[in-house]
Write an enzyme that holds these catalytic residues in place. Structure first.
Site, mmCIF file in Angstrom:
data_model
loop_
_atom_site.group_PDB
_atom_site.id
_atom_site.type_symbol
_atom_site.label_atom_id
_atom_site.label_comp_id
_atom_site.label_asym_id
_atom_site.label_seq_id
_atom_site.Cartn_x
_atom_site.Cartn_y
_atom_site.Cartn_z
ATOM 1 C CG ASP A 35 -2.384 0.910 1.079
ATOM 2 O OD1 ASP A 35 -2.527 1.249 -0.225
ATOM 3 O OD2 ASP A 35 -2.960 1.045 1.900
ATOM 4 C CG ASP A 88 -2.484 7.364 8.825
ATOM 5 O OD1 ASP A 88 -2.295 7.528 9.992
ATOM 6 O OD2 ASP A 88 -3.010 8.546 8.440
ATOM 7 C CB THR A 89 -5.035 3.660 11.566
ATOM 8 O OG1 THR A 89 -5.704 3.069 10.377
ATOM 9 C CG2 THR A 89 -5.435 5.345 11.707
ATOM 10 C CE LYS A 127 0.074 10.107 7.996
ATOM 11 N NZ LYS A 127 -1.350 10.877 7.880
HETATM 12 P P1 5GP Z 1 -4.841 3.406 7.456
HETATM 13 O O1 5GP Z 1 -5.384 4.242 8.245
HETATM 14 O O2 5GP Z 1 -5.863 2.133 7.230
HETATM 15 O O3 5GP Z 1 -3.317 2.811 7.576
HETATM 16 O O4 5GP Z 1 -4.843 3.733 5.845
HETATM 17 C C1 5GP Z 1 -5.785 3.772 4.875
HETATM 18 C C2 5GP Z 1 -5.680 4.472 3.622
HETATM 19 O O5 5GP Z 1 -5.842 5.918 3.835
HETATM 20 C C3 5GP Z 1 -4.235 4.455 3.055
HETATM 21 O O6 5GP Z 1 -4.228 3.367 2.141
HETATM 22 C C4 5GP Z 1 -4.278 5.937 2.215
HETATM 23 O O7 5GP Z 1 -4.901 5.695 1.140
HETATM 24 C C5 5GP Z 1 -5.321 6.870 3.267
HETATM 25 N N1 5GP Z 1 -4.393 7.564 3.807
HETATM 26 C C6 5GP Z 1 -4.085 7.409 5.320
HETATM 27 N N2 5GP Z 1 -3.268 8.428 5.777
HETATM 28 C C7 5GP Z 1 -3.104 9.349 4.435
HETATM 29 C C8 5GP Z 1 -2.428 10.580 4.258
HETATM 30 O O8 5GP Z 1 -1.681 11.053 5.008
HETATM 31 N N3 5GP Z 1 -2.371 11.079 3.143
HETATM 32 C C9 5GP Z 1 -2.967 10.295 1.841
HETATM 33 N N4 5GP Z 1 -3.224 10.846 0.768
HETATM 34 N N5 5GP Z 1 -3.820 9.283 2.177
HETATM 35 C C10 5GP Z 1 -3.880 8.729 3.572
#
Ligand code: 5GP
Length: 166
Positions: free
Chosen positions: A96, A100-101, A128
């Site tokens: 991916d 982030d989370t 992140k």
């Molecule tokens: P998760 O929070 O599940 O790790 O992130 C899920 C999805 O949210 C990521 O694959 C991405 O598409 C989007 N996302 C999360 N944080 C960011 C960010 O800082 N910038 C952008 N452009 N997308 C994000």
């Protein structure tokens, strides 16, 4: 939230770094599985280094028993883009663009594990630096291109005006 911009060149370099890390550990894969649509361009760059086919997972909102759509990442289910994307017995790299989370990688890695690949390795281009609420099974190797600050990351493919990046 403060924004952090990345250029296509920076992204290409980070994907090369990720490819180098995978090569250093001698990983061999049959396919990259990437998550739509943020993973598309990073996966395509990685293909330049690893020469692998790319499969795609789309995250689809599912409805509960009351058939109400639940608008939350946690309540999304991954679906393959194509029936040929059968990964059983294959060596798979899940990629991916950003962890982030970690919720998305948590859901998608479990989805792929259930399909019994021979090997599953998890990767993100950007990790992140935040407290994670999702988990990647400790038996799965996890790689990241680079860590990024806890800011909103803006990718070049999201911009209407590419010159917004200084
Ligand atoms: P998760 O929070 O599940 O790790 O992130 C899920 C999805 O949210 C990521 O694959 C991405 O598409 C989007 N996302 C999360 N944080 C960011 C960010 O800082 N910038 C952008 N452009 N997308 C994000």
């Amino acid at each position: 939230m403060e924004k952090l911009y990345f250029t296509y060149n920076q992204i290409h370099s980070t994907m090369k770094d990720l490819a180098d890390k995978l090569a250093k550990d001698n990983h061999k894969f049959d396919a990259i599985v990437t998550i739509a649509s943020g993973g598309f361009i990073p996966a395509r760059i990685l293909k330049t280094y690893l020469s692998l086919p790319i499969y795609v997972i789309y995250m689809s909102l599912y409805s509960d028993e009351t058939h109400q759509m639940i608008e939350s990442v946690k309540n999304q289910i991954p679906v393959f883009s194509h029936p040929d994307s059968d990964i059983t017995g294959k060596n798979i790299l899940l990629l991916d663009e950003i962890d982030d989370t970690r919720t998305t990688l948590d859901i998608c890695s479990k989805f792929l594990q259930n399909k019994k690949p021979a090997k599953l390795v998890v990767a993100s281009m950007h990790n992140k630096l935040v407290v994670k609420s999702g988990f990647i099974d400790s038996s799965l190797p996890y790689y990241t291109g680079t860590d990024v600050e806890n800011k909103w990351i803006v990718y070049p493919w999201e911009l209407l005006d590419i010159n917004e990046i200084k």
